[in-house]
Design a protein around this motif. Structure first.
Motif, short mmCIF file in Angstrom:
data_model
loop_
_atom_site.label_atom_id
_atom_site.label_comp_id
_atom_site.label_asym_id
_atom_site.label_seq_id
_atom_site.Cartn_x
_atom_site.Cartn_y
_atom_site.Cartn_z
N GLY A 175 0.82 -1.20 0.00
CA GLY A 175 0.00 0.00 0.00
C GLY A 175 0.86 1.25 0.00
N GLY A 176 0.19 2.40 -0.10
CA GLY A 176 0.93 3.65 -0.07
C GLY A 176 0.12 4.80 -0.65
N LEU A 177 0.83 5.87 -0.92
CA LEU A 177 0.24 7.09 -1.47
C LEU A 177 0.63 7.22 -2.94
CD1 LEU A 177 -1.17 9.88 -1.17
CD2 LEU A 177 1.06 10.77 -0.43
N VAL B 44 -8.69 1.27 3.10
CA VAL B 44 -7.84 0.22 3.64
C VAL B 44 -8.20 -1.06 2.89
CG1 VAL B 44 -7.18 -1.12 5.66
CG2 VAL B 44 -7.71 1.32 5.89
N TYR B 45 -7.21 -1.70 2.34
CA TYR B 45 -7.42 -2.92 1.55
C TYR B 45 -7.05 -4.13 2.41
CZ TYR B 45 -8.29 -0.30 -2.69
OH TYR B 45 -8.85 0.53 -3.64
N TYR B 46 -7.96 -5.10 2.44
CA TYR B 46 -7.78 -6.29 3.25
C TYR B 46 -7.71 -7.53 2.36
CZ TYR B 46 -9.31 -3.37 7.16
OH TYR B 46 -9.42 -2.38 8.11
N CYS B 47 -6.75 -8.37 2.66
CA CYS B 47 -6.65 -9.66 1.99
C CYS B 47 -7.56 -10.66 2.72
CB CYS B 47 -5.21 -10.14 2.03
SG CYS B 47 -4.93 -11.74 1.24
N GLN C 31 -3.12 0.46 3.83
CA GLN C 31 -3.74 1.70 3.40
C GLN C 31 -3.32 2.06 1.98
OE1 GLN C 31 -5.94 3.92 5.17
NE2 GLN C 31 -6.10 4.85 3.13
N VAL C 32 -4.31 2.38 1.16
CA VAL C 32 -4.07 2.91 -0.17
C VAL C 32 -4.72 4.29 -0.24
CG1 VAL C 32 -4.62 2.67 -2.63
CG2 VAL C 32 -3.96 0.67 -1.29
N THR C 33 -3.92 5.29 -0.55
CA THR C 33 -4.42 6.65 -0.65
C THR C 33 -4.10 7.20 -2.04
OG1 THR C 33 -4.05 7.02 1.71
CG2 THR C 33 -4.35 8.97 0.33
N VAL C 34 -5.14 7.67 -2.72
CA VAL C 34 -4.97 8.21 -4.07
C VAL C 34 -5.30 9.70 -4.02
CG1 VAL C 34 -5.63 8.03 -6.49
CG2 VAL C 34 -5.68 5.98 -5.03
N SER C 35 -4.33 10.51 -4.32
CA SER C 35 -4.53 11.95 -4.29
C SER C 35 -4.98 12.46 -5.66
CB SER C 35 -3.26 12.65 -3.86
OG SER C 35 -2.23 12.42 -4.79
N SER C 36 -5.77 13.52 -5.62
CA SER C 36 -6.29 14.07 -6.88
C SER C 36 -5.36 15.13 -7.45
CB SER C 36 -7.68 14.66 -6.65
OG SER C 36 -7.63 15.65 -5.65
#
Length: 119
Positions: free
Chosen positions: A9-11, A92-95, A114-119
């Motif tokens: 995960g990450g930004l 938040v991504y769960y396996c 956590q996966v965060t996607v900024s605009s």
């Protein structure tokens, strides 16, 4: 028991890509299917993609054509390649691993990434 360890995960900026990994250990032979779910703040956990032991895949409509789930049986690992990411993919991504033993179905979950996607 099945243990799941997620990573990746990450930004990232909108339009970018990330790859999530989920390594499974324990009673691997009993895993019928694995998948990824996600939960955004204030929302319920939702299915993203699943893959069965035989390799059949299923995707949420919102990620079709952008995300790809795959598995490496030799490494007991499932991957989620996420392309063309959008801010609404932030969560938040769960396996998940689902086992069927003695006619009993059990779901196991990773700790989440956590996966965060900024605009």
């Amino acid at each position: 028991q099945v243990q799941l360890v997620e990573s990746g995960g990450g930004l990232v900026q909108a339009g970018g890509s990330l790859r999530l990994s989920c390594a499974a250990s324990g009673i691997i032979f009993s895993i019928n299917a694995m998948g990824w779910y996600r939960q955004a703040p204030g929302k319920q956990r939702e299915l993203v993609a699943t893959i069965t032991r035989g390799g059949s895949t299923n995707y949420a409509d919102s990620v079709k054509g952008r995300f790809t789930i795959s598995r490496d049986n030799a490494k007991n690992t499932v991957y989620l390649q996420m392309n063309s990411l959008k801010p609404e993919d932030t969560a938040v991504y769960y396996c998940n691993a689902r086992t069927i033993r003695f006619q009993t179905t059990t779901d196991y979950w990773g700790q989440g990434t956590q996966v965060t996607v900024s605009s």
